[in-house]
Design a protein around this motif. Structure first.
Motif, short mmCIF file in Angstrom:
data_model
loop_
_atom_site.label_atom_id
_atom_site.label_comp_id
_atom_site.label_asym_id
_atom_site.label_seq_id
_atom_site.Cartn_x
_atom_site.Cartn_y
_atom_site.Cartn_z
N ILE A 79 16.10 -22.47 4.43
CA ILE A 79 17.04 -22.63 3.32
C ILE A 79 18.33 -21.87 3.60
CG2 ILE A 79 17.46 -22.06 0.90
CD1 ILE A 79 14.41 -22.56 0.46
N LEU A 80 18.23 -20.65 4.08
CA LEU A 80 19.44 -19.86 4.36
C LEU A 80 20.20 -20.41 5.56
CD1 LEU A 80 18.22 -16.23 3.62
CD2 LEU A 80 19.62 -17.73 2.20
N GLU A 81 19.48 -20.94 6.55
CA GLU A 81 20.15 -21.57 7.69
C GLU A 81 20.92 -22.81 7.24
OE1 GLU A 81 17.04 -22.32 10.45
OE2 GLU A 81 16.92 -20.25 11.15
N MET A 82 20.34 -23.59 6.33
CA MET A 82 21.02 -24.77 5.82
C MET A 82 22.26 -24.38 5.02
SD MET A 82 17.82 -27.21 4.69
CE MET A 82 18.90 -28.52 4.11
N ARG A 83 22.16 -23.29 4.24
CA ARG A 83 23.33 -22.83 3.50
C ARG A 83 24.45 -22.43 4.44
NH1 ARG A 83 23.79 -17.05 0.52
NH2 ARG A 83 23.45 -16.50 2.70
N GLU A 84 24.09 -21.69 5.52
CA GLU A 84 25.11 -21.26 6.49
C GLU A 84 25.74 -22.47 7.17
OE1 GLU A 84 25.43 -18.54 10.54
OE2 GLU A 84 23.66 -18.42 9.27
N ALA A 85 24.91 -23.46 7.51
CA ALA A 85 25.42 -24.66 8.16
C ALA A 85 26.37 -25.41 7.23
CB ALA A 85 24.26 -25.57 8.57
N ALA A 86 26.03 -25.49 5.95
CA ALA A 86 26.87 -26.18 4.98
C ALA A 86 28.22 -25.48 4.83
CB ALA A 86 26.17 -26.28 3.63
N SER A 116 0.87 -1.17 0.00
CA SER A 116 0.00 0.00 0.00
C SER A 116 0.91 1.22 0.00
CB SER A 116 -0.92 0.00 1.23
OG SER A 116 -0.18 0.29 2.40
N THR A 117 0.32 2.38 -0.06
CA THR A 117 1.13 3.61 -0.08
C THR A 117 1.81 3.85 1.26
OG1 THR A 117 -0.86 4.89 0.52
CG2 THR A 117 -0.29 4.71 -1.83
N LYS A 118 1.29 3.22 2.32
CA LYS A 118 1.83 3.49 3.66
C LYS A 118 2.62 2.32 4.25
CE LYS A 118 -1.74 6.82 5.00
NZ LYS A 118 -2.79 7.17 6.01
N SER A 119 2.41 1.10 3.76
CA SER A 119 3.06 -0.03 4.39
C SER A 119 3.27 -1.18 3.42
CB SER A 119 2.24 -0.52 5.59
OG SER A 119 1.00 -1.07 5.15
N VAL A 120 4.13 -2.11 3.84
CA VAL A 120 4.37 -3.35 3.12
C VAL A 120 4.24 -4.48 4.13
CG1 VAL A 120 6.04 -4.74 1.83
CG2 VAL A 120 5.95 -2.27 1.48
N GLU A 121 3.28 -5.37 3.92
CA GLU A 121 3.04 -6.48 4.84
C GLU A 121 3.13 -7.80 4.09
OE1 GLU A 121 2.63 -6.15 8.05
OE2 GLU A 121 2.36 -3.98 8.17
N LEU A 122 3.54 -8.85 4.81
CA LEU A 122 3.55 -10.17 4.20
C LEU A 122 2.14 -10.63 3.88
CD1 LEU A 122 6.18 -12.01 6.45
CD2 LEU A 122 6.36 -11.71 3.97
N SER A 123 1.96 -11.22 2.73
CA SER A 123 0.69 -11.85 2.39
C SER A 123 0.61 -13.21 3.09
CB SER A 123 0.61 -12.07 0.87
OG SER A 123 1.55 -13.07 0.47
N PRO A 124 -0.54 -13.86 3.11
CA PRO A 124 -0.60 -15.22 3.69
C PRO A 124 0.41 -16.16 3.06
CG PRO A 124 -2.81 -14.36 3.38
CD PRO A 124 -1.88 -13.36 2.75
N ASP A 125 0.55 -16.10 1.73
CA ASP A 125 1.57 -16.94 1.07
C ASP A 125 2.97 -16.51 1.47
OD1 ASP A 125 -0.12 -18.67 -0.42
OD2 ASP A 125 -0.46 -17.07 -1.88
N GLY A 126 3.17 -15.22 1.68
CA GLY A 126 4.47 -14.72 2.13
C GLY A 126 4.83 -15.24 3.50
N CYS A 127 3.84 -15.31 4.39
CA CYS A 127 4.08 -15.85 5.74
C CYS A 127 4.50 -17.31 5.66
CB CYS A 127 2.82 -15.70 6.59
SG CYS A 127 2.42 -13.99 7.03
N THR A 128 3.84 -18.07 4.78
CA THR A 128 4.22 -19.47 4.60
C THR A 128 5.63 -19.59 4.05
OG1 THR A 128 1.91 -20.10 4.20
CG2 THR A 128 3.61 -21.63 3.42
N PHE A 129 5.95 -18.78 3.04
CA PHE A 129 7.26 -18.86 2.40
C PHE A 129 8.37 -18.41 3.34
CE2 PHE A 129 10.53 -17.13 -0.55
CZ PHE A 129 10.86 -18.34 -1.16
N LEU A 130 8.06 -17.50 4.27
CA LEU A 130 9.07 -16.97 5.19
C LEU A 130 9.77 -18.07 5.96
CD1 LEU A 130 10.36 -14.44 6.56
CD2 LEU A 130 8.49 -14.55 8.21
N ARG A 131 8.99 -19.03 6.44
CA ARG A 131 9.56 -20.12 7.24
C ARG A 131 10.54 -20.94 6.41
NH1 ARG A 131 7.11 -25.23 8.32
NH2 ARG A 131 5.21 -24.46 7.35
N TYR A 132 10.17 -21.21 5.16
CA TYR A 132 11.04 -22.01 4.30
C TYR A 132 12.28 -21.23 3.88
CZ TYR A 132 7.27 -25.37 4.19
OH TYR A 132 6.31 -26.28 4.56
N ALA A 133 12.11 -19.95 3.62
CA ALA A 133 13.26 -19.12 3.24
C ALA A 133 14.29 -19.08 4.37
CB ALA A 133 12.79 -17.71 2.90
#
Length: 296
Positions: free
Chosen positions: A71-78, A51-68
């Protein structure tokens, strides 16, 4: 999908702003927007509600956040595993009670005899830690409940009992002196732990054994923060069913009362790891050290 896409996505999700994310990542705002649009195009899902005032995660964004994050934690561990002496790194996940009340002593004792060991500790509820064990981002976990999965080994290492924690004020002193049945005490305002915790699962089993359900209680708060729960009790807000380990400190200070819950329900804490992941010698040594400790 590139790691950079995920890093930019997480930065926007955290700052809730394309401009702030760009500043944090030393990129232009248009570059950040372009990466997010490419990611959304690849996933065919809108990840943010703009929106003109804010940026919020969509429901799909909330789901994807956990996986993202995973993935980055696994990369750091590797990268750590490939660029450091792997025998000295113990990457451990722990649920609330083990993390706050059991692991500190264990880590100190083990480190004294293995001074070159480096600990990478992550905290979450039991379900979150088990999920990280299963997806490979963690190698060893300490959790408060055993799940029915053939992919993991669960080794019990410590027994726990539930107690009813109450404010140490005149009202509750008087109430306990009357020696009422537990069903009467549980009519008081109750603070519940979150669904994913081992403590909550054990508490639900106890309530079921005395023919009560959470819906029958006067629940005034639910929280995933154990320390917040303890402080609410200390300040007279209500009572809660908690691990005996969690309230030892405040009970010793005299600011919380505890009532042992007489039942046949006891729970264990478990060391958990994947069956198909051969443990390095450092992990095996740590497990043996933990199994030899006295938790009474």
């Amino acid at each position: 999908m590139e790691f950079r896409h995920l890093e930019i996505f997480l930065a926007v999700a955290e700052t809730k702003s394309f401009s702030k994310a760009a500043k944090h990542l030393f990129l232009s705002q248009s570059t950040v927007s372009s990466h997010i649009k490419n990611l959304e195009s690849e996933l065919q899902k809108p990840l943010f509600i703009r929106s003109t005032k804010s940026v919020e995660l969509s429901p799909d964004g909330c789901t994807f956040l956990r996986y993202a994050n995973s993935i980055l934690e696994m990369r750091e561990a590797a990268l750590e595993a490939l660029n450091a002496p792997s025998e000295t790194i113990l990457r451990i996940g722990a649920s609330t009670i083990p993390s706050g009340y059991l692991l500190p002593r264990l880590l100190r004792g083990f480190h004294d005899s293995h001074p070159h060991t480096f600990f990478d500790i992550q905290q979450g509820d039991s379900g979150e830690i088990l999920e990280k064990i299963l997806d490979g981002s963690l190698e060893l976990g300490f959790i408060g409940k055993k799940e029915d999965t053939p992919k993991c080994v669960f080794l019990p290492f410590c027994k726990d009992d539930l107690v009813l924690a109450l404010p140490a004020n005149q009202y509750y002193f008087h109430l306990l002196n009357q020696n009422p049945p537990i069903q009467e005490i549980l009519k008081e305002p109750v603070i519940l732990r979150e669904q994913g915790s081992g403590t909550r699962k054990a508490a639900d089993l106890y309530l079921d054994s005395i023919h009560l359900s959470p819906e029958n209680l006067n629940v005034i708060a639910r929280t995933n923060d154990l320390e917040s729960t303890k402080r609410m009790i200390q300040n007279g807000m209500g009572i809660s069913i908690l691990s005996k380990y969690a309230v030892k400190d405040l009970e010793a200070q005299g600011v919380i009362l505890t009532l042992p819950l007489e039942s046949g329900i006891h729970r264990s804490f478990y060391i958990v790891y994947r069956k198909d992941n051969p443990l390095k010698s450092a992990f095996q040594d740590f497990i043996q050290y933990v199994k030899c400790q006295d938790f009474s």
